[in-house]
Design an enzyme around this catalytic site. Structure first.
Site, PDB file in Angstrom:
ATOM      1  N   GLU A  35      34.007  40.075  37.177  1.00  0.00           N
ATOM      2  CA  GLU A  35      32.858  40.058  36.039  1.00  0.00           C
ATOM      3  C   GLU A  35      33.605  39.012  35.068  1.00  0.00           C
ATOM      4  O   GLU A  35      34.477  39.481  34.403  1.00  0.00           O
ATOM      5  CB  GLU A  35      32.626  41.434  35.464  1.00  0.00           C
ATOM      6  CG  GLU A  35      31.891  42.606  36.470  1.00  0.00           C
ATOM      7  CD  GLU A  35      30.585  42.235  36.789  1.00  0.00           C
ATOM      8  OE1 GLU A  35      30.084  41.365  36.156  1.00  0.00           O
ATOM      9  OE2 GLU A  35      30.104  42.707  37.945  1.00  0.00           O
ATOM     10  N   CYS A  47      30.412  37.965  26.411  1.00  0.00           N
ATOM     11  CA  CYS A  47      30.381  37.128  27.517  1.00  0.00           C
ATOM     12  C   CYS A  47      28.999  36.473  27.747  1.00  0.00           C
ATOM     13  O   CYS A  47      28.920  35.153  28.275  1.00  0.00           O
ATOM     14  CB  CYS A  47      30.716  37.863  28.800  1.00  0.00           C
ATOM     15  SG  CYS A  47      29.802  39.111  29.107  1.00  0.00           S
TER      16      CYS A  47
HETATM   17  P1  NAD Z   1      41.667  38.503  30.163  1.00  0.00           P
HETATM   18  O1  NAD Z   1      41.203  37.876  31.051  1.00  0.00           O
HETATM   19  O2  NAD Z   1      42.673  37.696  29.261  1.00  0.00           O
HETATM   20  O3  NAD Z   1      42.070  39.986  30.289  1.00  0.00           O
HETATM   21  C1  NAD Z   1      41.193  40.948  30.856  1.00  0.00           C
HETATM   22  C2  NAD Z   1      42.317  41.821  31.259  1.00  0.00           C
HETATM   23  O4  NAD Z   1      43.040  41.358  32.304  1.00  0.00           O
HETATM   24  C3  NAD Z   1      43.075  42.485  30.401  1.00  0.00           C
HETATM   25  O5  NAD Z   1      43.250  43.886  30.753  1.00  0.00           O
HETATM   26  C4  NAD Z   1      44.504  41.804  30.936  1.00  0.00           C
HETATM   27  O6  NAD Z   1      45.776  42.586  30.311  1.00  0.00           O
HETATM   28  C5  NAD Z   1      44.449  41.817  32.231  1.00  0.00           C
HETATM   29  N1  NAD Z   1      45.149  40.814  32.903  1.00  0.00           N
HETATM   30  C6  NAD Z   1      45.718  39.465  32.421  1.00  0.00           C
HETATM   31  N2  NAD Z   1      46.200  38.939  33.485  1.00  0.00           N
HETATM   32  C7  NAD Z   1      46.400  39.619  34.568  1.00  0.00           C
HETATM   33  C8  NAD Z   1      47.062  39.506  35.727  1.00  0.00           C
HETATM   34  N3  NAD Z   1      47.720  38.583  36.072  1.00  0.00           N
HETATM   35  N4  NAD Z   1      46.871  40.549  36.515  1.00  0.00           N
HETATM   36  C9  NAD Z   1      46.164  41.797  36.342  1.00  0.00           C
HETATM   37  N5  NAD Z   1      45.594  41.810  35.319  1.00  0.00           N
HETATM   38  C10 NAD Z   1      45.736  40.831  34.182  1.00  0.00           C
HETATM   39  O7  NAD Z   1      40.149  38.486  29.476  1.00  0.00           O
HETATM   40  P2  NAD Z   1      39.905  39.089  27.690  1.00  0.00           P
HETATM   41  O8  NAD Z   1      40.322  37.962  26.871  1.00  0.00           O
HETATM   42  O9  NAD Z   1      40.489  40.178  27.635  1.00  0.00           O
HETATM   43  O10 NAD Z   1      38.289  39.129  27.637  1.00  0.00           O
HETATM   44  C11 NAD Z   1      37.552  37.911  27.439  1.00  0.00           C
HETATM   45  C12 NAD Z   1      36.964  37.360  28.647  1.00  0.00           C
HETATM   46  O11 NAD Z   1      36.338  38.107  29.438  1.00  0.00           O
HETATM   47  C13 NAD Z   1      35.948  36.206  28.436  1.00  0.00           C
HETATM   48  O12 NAD Z   1      36.078  35.218  29.044  1.00  0.00           O
HETATM   49  C14 NAD Z   1      34.532  36.882  28.693  1.00  0.00           C
HETATM   50  O13 NAD Z   1      33.558  36.032  29.098  1.00  0.00           O
HETATM   51  C15 NAD Z   1      34.965  37.690  29.793  1.00  0.00           C
HETATM   52  N6  NAD Z   1      34.009  38.999  29.806  1.00  0.00           N
HETATM   53  C16 NAD Z   1      33.250  39.049  30.766  1.00  0.00           C
HETATM   54  C17 NAD Z   1      32.254  40.111  31.073  1.00  0.00           C
HETATM   55  C18 NAD Z   1      31.248  40.027  32.208  1.00  0.00           C
HETATM   56  O14 NAD Z   1      30.797  41.148  32.450  1.00  0.00           O
HETATM   57  N7  NAD Z   1      30.945  39.184  32.935  1.00  0.00           N
HETATM   58  C19 NAD Z   1      32.213  40.929  30.015  1.00  0.00           C
HETATM   59  C20 NAD Z   1      33.068  40.832  28.884  1.00  0.00           C
HETATM   60  C21 NAD Z   1      33.909  39.942  28.848  1.00  0.00           C
END
Ligand code: NAD
Length: 515
Positions: free
Chosen positions: A243, A277
């Protein structure tokens, strides 16, 4: 920017500080999980899943109702922690809790129907019975972001648990207080406390979780993280539900109610400081109403109050940004736009973690603010000739999360909606599509590979297992075609039963009669 805020989301000496981004105050801490220990956590949950996966659904629901009650008892504590962890107003925190509990309530009611074993036809094997059972994967790794840290952590956990999985959850390192709170609540429900574990830390802990080979990874986050996780999971062919991010378009048609479009467009773009998002991040407005819409948007923006308070009756519309890095991204997008000739009608600056509501016009496709996810309180408005151009430009994006269309002629608005390459379209409103628990939500293209909410969202946590039962009967066609020497009988049956033309069917019948 204050030094303590710079520590937000950073692990230091085996701990993560809880930092309020609006006040720059620390309000707690939690020990991080050693990445080397994550595989034993997954193993522990795999063992726990053996019993939970076989527990009848009605018993699982009964246990989960205790959590449902607990969350209601703690609404004010939850919203206080969300507000301190993110800087958003208490009421915005309450919207998170409200939306989540609405989903939870739907799950409790609908799960028996959505997970029900389904009888299916057996085709030509007339004398058998066949059915599909939805079986849990086993251990689900839930990896969550910081922008809606409560709902986006707990909702996938609820779906995974109710369908019989155990869970290892990793909330965002940027909002660890919400993760710690959830850990405490799950710990208070005896029937659930041994079905879920929380791990704490940054990407390295998330990566260790994926490397520990859970049975399914469910990640909500950026496209970049979704790609990294998918690549790592591919080593073990672990399925991944992504997502991910978006650059949602909002389309204002010539017959739109402009006051409503401005009001709900501004609400969607600026609430949660634009860190949503599915926030409208590109607004395409048909030329004939462009100036009037711009005026209406400016009037709406003038009403916005930005600030911070922990009080439940605070009057601010949105609060601070949550993550310092996000302020840098928004600043970079605005600087890039200005350098390339955009006009910032209002806003464009920040005071520490508080970013002004920003309206940008005069945009071109080469600007980051027009193409990349900004994830901040910025509304770029772009004039277009007509609905066709709006559709073409909306679809000209690697993202495809959701979109909104404003127009009074419902039939036309629906036609525009149907032409958009996104997972959900909201007609005459923004954001609220996520709040309909039975409506699937998720992206196409790079915005994701799965769905949350609704039956489709719940079935992400199960695998459909097929069963068929029945002894082969000697007179059944499926039995007869196994016997050597029955080529012409089998061909006759094939033609008679399945051939596309009448002549072929009739030839098949004749072949059978000759036998
Ligand atoms: P992010 O991708 O930086 O982090 C998300 C999660 O992934 C965190 O818990 C992080 O620690 C973990 N993570 C990071 N690198 C990883 C790796 N290599 N392996 C495993 N886990 C890892 O995202 P963010 O900055 O926390 O959130 C914002 C983003 O999320 C925006 O792009 C937003 O659009 C998206 N988002 C999407 C939805 C949806 O439902 N489609 C909802 C909310 C947010």
């Amino acid at each position: 920017m204050n030094e303590i805020i710079r520590q937000k989301g950073k692990t230091s000496q085996g701990r993560l500080l809880f930092i309020n981004p609006a006040t720059a105050q620390a309000f707690g801490e939690i020990a991080t999980t050693d990445p080397e220990g994550v595989s034993s956590v997954v193993a522990e949950m795999r063992a726990a899943g053996v019993v939970w996966g076989k527990t009848p659904l009605r018993e699982r629901i009964a246990v989960m109702k205790q959590l449902y009650q607990l969350l209601f008892d703690e609404i004010d504590e939850i919203t206080a922690v969300i507000t301190q962890d993110t800087g958003k107003p208490r009421q915005e925190a309450l919207i998170e809790v409200f939306t989540s509990l609405n989903y939870f309530s739907t799950l409790l009611k609908k799960a028996p129907q959505w997970l029900k074993t389904e009888r299916v036809g057996t085709g030509l094997q007339f004398f058998k019975k066949a059915w599909i059972q939805q079986k849990p994967y086993g251990v689900v790794a839930v990896i969550a972001p910081w922008n809606y840290p409560f709902i986006l952590t707990i909702n996938p956990i609820l779906g995974a648990l109710i369908s019989g999985n155990t869970v290892v959850a990793k909330g965002s390192e940027v909002t660890p207080a919400v993760g710690a709170l959830l850990q405490r609540y799950f710990g208070r429900i005896p029937g659930l406390s041994d079905k879920i574990r929380f791990v704490f830390g940054g990407g390295e802990v998330g990566a260790a979780l994926v490397a520990a080979v859970p049975d399914l990874v469910y990640v909500t986050g950026s496209v970049e993280t979704g790609r990294k996780i998918s690549e790592a999971a591919a080593q073990n062919l672990t399925p991944v539900v992504c997502e991910l991010g978006g650059k949602d378009a909002m389309i204002v048609l010539a017959d739109a109610d402009l006051e409503a479009a401005a009001r709900w467009g501004v609400w969607g773009a600026f609430s949660n400081s634009g860190q949503t998002c599915m926030a409208p991040e590109r607004v395409y407005v048909v030329n004939s109403v462009y100036e009037a819409f711009l005026d209406a948007v400016q009037r709406e923006i003038e009403r916005l109050q930005v600030g911070y308070s922990l009080q439940v009756d605070a009057k601010n519309h949105y609060g601070s940004m949550t993550f310092p890095k996000q302020v840098e991204i928004v600043t970079d997008h605005i600087t890039d736009a200005v350098e390339k000739g955009a006009r910032i009608v209002c806003g464009g600056n920040h005071n520490g973690m508080f970013y002004e509501p920003t309206l940008a016009v005069g945009l071109s496709e080469s600007m980051k603010v027009a193409r990349e996810e900004t994830f901040g309180p910025v509304m770029p408005i772009i004039p277009v000739n007509d609905a066709a151009e709006a559709i073409q430009r909306a679809n000209d994006s690697p993202y495809g999360l959701s979109a909104s269309v404003f127009g009074e002629d419902e039939a036309q608005a629906r036609r525009v909606a149907a032409a958009l390459a996104v997972g959900t379209v909201n007609i005459n409103d923004t954001l609220t599509h996520y709040g309909i628990p039975q409506l699937p939500f998720g992206g196409v293209k790079r915005s994701g590979t799965g769905r949350s909410n609704g039956k489709a969202g719940l079935l992400e946590f199960t695998q459909p297992i097929g069963y068929v039962s029945g002894k082969p009967k000697s007179f059944d066609i499926a039995t007869l075609i196994r016997k050597p020497g029955n080529y012409s009988l089998a061909k006759g049956a094939l033609l008679a039963l399945l051939a596309p033309t009448f002549q072929q069917k009739w030839a098949g019948v004749q072949q059978l009669l000759r036998r």
